[in-house]
Every structure is written in structure tokens, then in C-alpha cells.
Design an enzyme around this catalytic site. Sequence first.
Site, mmCIF file in Angstrom:
data_model
loop_
_atom_site.group_PDB
_atom_site.id
_atom_site.type_symbol
_atom_site.label_atom_id
_atom_site.label_comp_id
_atom_site.label_asym_id
_atom_site.label_seq_id
_atom_site.Cartn_x
_atom_site.Cartn_y
_atom_site.Cartn_z
ATOM 1 C CB SER A 1 3.797 -8.292 9.327
ATOM 2 O OG SER A 1 4.789 -8.866 8.515
ATOM 3 C CG ASP B 1 0.240 -5.875 0.645
ATOM 4 O OD1 ASP B 1 -0.797 -6.317 0.117
ATOM 5 O OD2 ASP B 1 1.339 -6.454 0.564
ATOM 6 C CG LEU C 1 -1.666 -13.027 7.376
ATOM 7 C CD1 LEU C 1 -2.073 -13.452 8.781
ATOM 8 C CD2 LEU C 1 -2.843 -13.223 6.422
ATOM 9 C CD GLU D 1 7.400 -3.563 1.743
ATOM 10 O OE1 GLU D 1 6.722 -3.091 2.662
ATOM 11 O OE2 GLU D 1 7.997 -4.648 1.811
HETATM 12 C C1 GLA Z 1 2.293 -9.002 -2.099
HETATM 13 C C2 GLA Z 1 2.500 -7.566 -2.557
HETATM 14 C C3 GLA Z 1 1.193 -6.974 -3.080
HETATM 15 C C4 GLA Z 1 0.543 -7.897 -4.125
HETATM 16 C C5 GLA Z 1 0.478 -9.328 -3.600
HETATM 17 C C6 GLA Z 1 -0.017 -10.297 -4.640
HETATM 18 O O1 GLA Z 1 1.469 -9.017 -0.975
HETATM 19 O O2 GLA Z 1 2.969 -6.771 -1.491
HETATM 20 O O3 GLA Z 1 1.433 -5.690 -3.617
HETATM 21 O O4 GLA Z 1 1.212 -7.820 -5.338
HETATM 22 O O5 GLA Z 1 1.724 -9.784 -3.134
HETATM 23 O O6 GLA Z 1 -1.330 -10.028 -4.974
#
Ligand code: GLA
Length: 410
Positions: free
Chosen positions: A130, A191, A128, A179
Amino acid sequence: MNTGIPIKSVKESFRQRFGREALYMVQAPGRVNLIGEHTDYNEGFVLPIAIDKRVVIAASPRNDRKVALYSWNYNSLNEFSLESIVRDNLNPWSNYPRGVADLLQKQGYRFSGLDILIASDLPIGAGLSSSAAFELASAWAFLMAGKKEGGVEVSPSGAFSRPQMPESLDLIGLCREVENEFVGVQCGIMDQFISARGRRQHALFLDCRNLTEEQIPLPDSVKIVVCNTGVKRELAGSEYNKRRYECNQGVHFFKERIEGVSALRDVHSSDLERFSSKMAPLLQKRCRHVISENERVLESVRSLRAGDLEGFGQLVNASHESLRRDYEVSCKELNVMVEIALQQAGVLGSRMTGAGFGGCTVNLIRNESVNLFVRQVEERYQRETGIAAEIYVCHTSDGAGIVGPQELES
Ligand code: GLA
């Protein structure tokens, strides 16, 4: 309004820990991706929502160029100096604010020091986001106390109206870089983007190539229900990078055959059919997922705009099948959870969400069926896997920013 984190206790805890009041509080939400999985790093399309589970940071500047971090969840304290910021492998959670402070300083921001308390109601490793929420909340916390040399000052005084972030600062890109470079996960942009730009009652339709975005209104006749399988996505790191590598191989294959291809985003289903006999079966499967998933996102946006929820639900189901069979990032528990969900009344669609190998499913449920859905899925999942699932009925939320006065006084 989010009620998961008791703001009063967070404020009180800050006072106890640091012996003074928090000057301001900021927050950033986690996310659930409705559709468009493993497409962001292929320059494709995604459709996530920001949810009402989040990271909240209470902060106050200090004057000795030190940053003290206190994790409310872990009851753990960590400190670093702004003079030389290094990774702390013993306290990996501290690397998010460390990375954010480091990159901001490299962009010319100056900080006198900061006391920070971090509280979160986002489960870790559940897919999710975080991490992205922690990065965005950290960036806001530092920017509220920082000053760019020769640039605009962002000040917490007169707080609680949204301050103008300096335009030149690419907050989303910066957090993603934290990240990628500081924490060491090669994620895409989805994200961080949704945690920064989410909007209540909307899904964010994002083109991950040129970063154009559109807010798509969500109907209020359905709820988005997230079912946590309880399986932590530990394999995700290595398998995630492997999928990225396989996608690059796919790009290489098509680049040699079709003009103008620079990412799988540029390849269509018809191209895949045309060349499939020349491709290794595994590569074909990986590419088929990404190519068809991009098409499903575009189709989903059309369905939502037209109010066709059944149509959208079917695309969500097809996404799961593709992730399970072609991209092979699902797992037994995710599949069981989806199977159980699809047997319930009022379910429009169900699929795994996020990177995969555990974590959560996202389910589109008609309002009147939600309560029964939650009870039945909980019971059957427990019976079939022996694991107690956590099920959240999600509310959409706005992206990162200041915790407003209403909530602070509540
Ligand atoms: C993770 C990565 C995202 C994306 C998803 C899959 O959450 O952080 O950038 O690639 O996987 O859709």
C-alpha cells in the site's frame, strides 16, 4: 476494471470536502510477488504482478502553495505548505505525499498548491505494498499539476490520455527514495517498480541490478489467490533491516574469496557449497535463501514460458520452505495458511509473499477449483487459528496512471 473503490462516491466526497470538482483522478496498484522474495536488495531477480487493489487520488490545483490532504479511509484531513515540507509524525500517512512533493521540488518542479483526496482498498500492513502505491499515486497527482522550471509542462488539460512524463524523471527511484529517506524504511526497488510498470495479465520479471524488465504473460487457466492471515507484519521493520545486514555480511564473506562479487546476486549455489564449512551456520542459511531464490526466479520464468505450471508451482512451494527455514521470515499463521492451501484440490503452489512476519500468502489455483479453495481455506484457517482470513481472487492490472474516462463516467 477495478470495482473496489466507488469512483462516483470519491468524486462526490471531493466535492463536499473541497467545494469544487476534482480536476483529475490518478491511481496506482498494490502488488503481489509471485516469487523472488528478499532478493531485490541483493541485486537479484523478482517476479511480481500489479493487482486490482489500489490507491486512487482525486485532485485539483490551488494557488496558495498549500497542499490539503483528505484521507477518505480515515476521514482525516492534513495540510502542509510547499514552502517548507517537514515530516508529520502524528499523521504518518501524510508523509508519503509530503515526501513526494519535497523530492519533486528538489528536482526543480514547481507547484502552485493542490487539494487531494486519497482513497484505497489496499489493506495496510498486509504486505500488498500500500505504501508504494500511495507514493506512485501521489507522484502522478503532483506531476499532473506541476511544472519543471525550464522543462516540459505536464498538464491535466486534454486529460485522460496518458500524458508524457518527462523522460529525465525517474519516478520509480524517486518514490523509493521517499520510502528510504522520508518515511524511513530501507526497502528495495520491487514494490515501486511493479506499481509503476505492471501490466494486465503479465508478471514483471525484473533484474534489480540493472533494472531491465520483461513482461511474462500469465496463463488464463489459473487464478492468483491471496490469503491474508490477518497478522500485521509489525516485526517487519527491525527484522527486515537485520536481514539486510546479514546479507551484507554474506557479501563481505564472498568478496574476500571470489573475485567480482559485489552482491549476493553474484554468488552461485556451487560457491556456497564450496565455502560452507567456513561460514557461520546462520550466515550460511541466510545466503542459501537468497542464492537459491534467485535461481528459482530464473527457473520460474523458464517454466512459465514453457507453459509448465506444475513446475512453476513447485518452485513457489520451495520458495516458502526456504523463507521459512533458511531466511526465517515466516510465522505460524503463514505456515498454517500454506499447509491448509497445499491440501486443497487444484493448488499448484502456495507461499508467503512480501517481507514476511505476517501479511499474505500467494496461491496459484486452477480456475475450476477456486471457489471451493476459498471456502475451505476460510473455514479451516478460522478453525485452526481462530482468525477470520480475508481471501482475494486477484486480477492483474496495469501500473500507475490516470483513471480513464470509462471508469470516471461509470
Ligand atoms: C518488502 C520490500 C521490498 C522487498 C520485499 C521482500 O516488500 O518493500 O523491497 O524487499 O519486502 O521481497
